[in-house]
Every structure is written in C-alpha cells, then in structure tokens.
Write an enzyme that holds these catalytic residues in place. Structure first.
Site, PDB file in Angstrom:
ATOM      1  N   SER A 113       0.852  -1.188   0.000  1.00 46.15           N
ATOM      2  CA  SER A 113       0.000   0.000   0.000  1.00 46.15           C
ATOM      3  C   SER A 113       0.883   1.232   0.000  1.00 46.15           C
ATOM      4  CB  SER A 113      -0.952  -0.040   1.202  1.00 46.15           C
ATOM      5  OG  SER A 113      -1.942   0.950   1.077  1.00 46.15           O
ATOM      6  N   ASN A 114       0.361   2.356   0.417  1.00 44.16           N
ATOM      7  CA  ASN A 114       1.141   3.597   0.432  1.00 44.16           C
ATOM      8  C   ASN A 114       0.719   4.425   1.642  1.00 44.16           C
ATOM      9  OD1 ASN A 114      -1.100   5.465  -0.459  1.00 44.16           O
ATOM     10  ND2 ASN A 114      -1.096   3.967  -2.124  1.00 44.16           N
ATOM     11  N   ALA A 115       1.345   5.585   1.800  1.00 47.10           N
ATOM     12  CA  ALA A 115       1.184   6.369   3.032  1.00 47.10           C
ATOM     13  C   ALA A 115      -0.053   7.278   3.029  1.00 47.10           C
ATOM     14  CB  ALA A 115       2.431   7.210   3.259  1.00 47.10           C
ATOM     15  N   SER A 116      -0.888   7.174   2.012  1.00 49.81           N
ATOM     16  CA  SER A 116      -2.069   8.051   1.966  1.00 49.81           C
ATOM     17  C   SER A 116      -2.964   7.849   3.194  1.00 49.81           C
ATOM     18  CB  SER A 116      -2.872   7.743   0.698  1.00 49.81           C
ATOM     19  OG  SER A 116      -4.129   8.358   0.776  1.00 49.81           O
TER      20      SER A 116
END
Ligand code: CTP
Length: 206
Positions: A21-24
């Site tokens: 995933s990512n840091a959003s």
C-alpha cells in the site's frame, strides 16, 4: 450535483494477510466529501481503508484494491456530475495473489512480480459525457507544473490538483490547482478543509 470522490491508499494483496500500500491517509478525499455536502451537493465516497470517519450524509462504498476501486467507479461514474480522484491508487499490483498465507518453509527469499493496474482517472477522462467533470491529483517531487499539465492533457482532465510528498498525511499542505482554461492557483499552507472547499467551488464553476 452528485460528486463521486475516491479516497485513501489502495491495498494490493500478496496473500490473505499481506499487502502493498502507500502512506495516503485519506484526509484530502474525506475533506472533499465534507466540502461537497456543505456546499449542498450529494456525494458518493469510494474509500480504501482509512482511520477516518466518513461524513454523515455521504453514500460510502468501501473497497480495498485498485481493481475494486475501478469497478466501484465504473459502476457509478455515469450517475455523477463530477468525479474527483483523490485516492492514491496503486500503479502496480502483485501478478498473483496467493490464496493461502505464504510460508517461509526454509526456501530462498521469494520474488514479488507486479503487473500494472488500470488507470481509473484515464478511463474516466476518456469516457466522460458532455458536461461531466473529471478532476485528478498529481503527487510530484519535481517539475510539478509541467508534469501535472502533462497528466491533465493525457487523462483529459478538467482540473488537476498538484502537491508534493509533504502533503501526505499532513494537516496543512501547499497545493497548486489548475482548471482546464484557467491559470495556476497556489494555496500555501492551507488546511485540507480549506483546500477542499476551494476545489469544490472551482468544480462548480466549470
Ligand atoms: N490514478 C488512478 N488510477 C491509477 C493510478 C492513479 O485513477 N491506477 C489517479 C489518482 O487517483 C490521481 C492521479 O491518477 O488522481 C495520479 O496520477 P498518476 O499518473 O498515477 O500519478 P503518479 O502515480 O504520481 O504517476 P507518476 O508516478 O507517473 O508520477
């Protein structure tokens, strides 16, 4: 007008318990949903997992992966006047997802093969009907305006909101916004609530 807003970082599963995933944080998308409701419009919020509570009155669709987000947007796009893709959609997803938890089993380190995901924003830009508005985001760490303008053209966008990596999970951020026929507008150190209200007002004027 009904707005369709996406939020959060998608999860691309490697096996039933692991994902990329990512840091959003989803803060921008949720702020947009609040701003839309406050302006008297309707909102469908297609959201990847976040720690946030959706605003009362939003029609909430919970998804996890980029593919699920694409399916949710495709199903609802024709019913909306404006799509705002605030989500951080994974550009790649595992080529294969294991149905069972991957065990160490003393084997050599596994290699993860990735395949590209569909570009939801590009699909929407191509399929929009007359009068429908499509708004994209661009996260750029260099040549911000030039890269964002290229995305705007490539994806047939009516508005683009560009910011730098410092905006991720931040309460306040710098944002640069361009509408199709307008000049660049810079918002310095504004809260995501203020930025979201500005984006909604600009969309109303398109
Ligand atoms: N987006 C999308 N579908 C994807 C990837 C991104 O709809 N599979 C949307 C995002 O929601 C955002 C915009 O596209 O509105 C970001 O554009 P993109 O070209 O993906 O930006 P980057 O990921 O920053 O691309 P690059 O790494 O090339 O800068």
């Amino acid at each position: 007008m009904r707005f369709l807003i996406t939020a959060g970082g998608t999860r691309e599963y490697i096996d039933p318990v692991r994902f990329i995933s990512n840091a959003s944080s989803g803060k921008m998308g949720y702020a947009l949903a609040r701003a839309v409701l406050r302006a008297g419009h309707e909102v469908t919020l297609v959201t990847a997992p976040t720690a946030l509570r959706p605003p009362k009155g939003a029609d909430v669709v919970r998804i996890e992966s980029a593919a699920q987000m694409f399916a949710a947007v495709k199903e609802r796009f024709s019913g909306c006047g404006c799509l705002i893709m605030a989500a951080a959609v994974a550009d790649y997803t595992p080529a294969r997802t294991s149905k069972t938890k991957i065990k160490k089993d003393g084997r050599a380190s596994p290699t993860l093969q990735l395949k590209p995901t569909a570009d939801i924003l590009k699909w929407a830009g191509r399929h929009k009907a007359a009068g429908q508005i499509v708004v994209g985001f661009a996260l750029e760490d260099r040549n911000l305006r030039a890269n964002a303008e290229r995305k705007m053209t490539d994806k047939h966008l009516d508005m683009i909101v560009a910011n730098g990596p410092a905006a991720i999970d931040a309460e306040r951020s710098d944002a640069q916004i361009k509408t199709i026929d307008g000049d660049w507008l810079t918002l310095h150190g504004k809260s995501k609530t203020v930025t979201a209200r500005r984006i909604v007002r600009l969309a109303e004027g398109l």
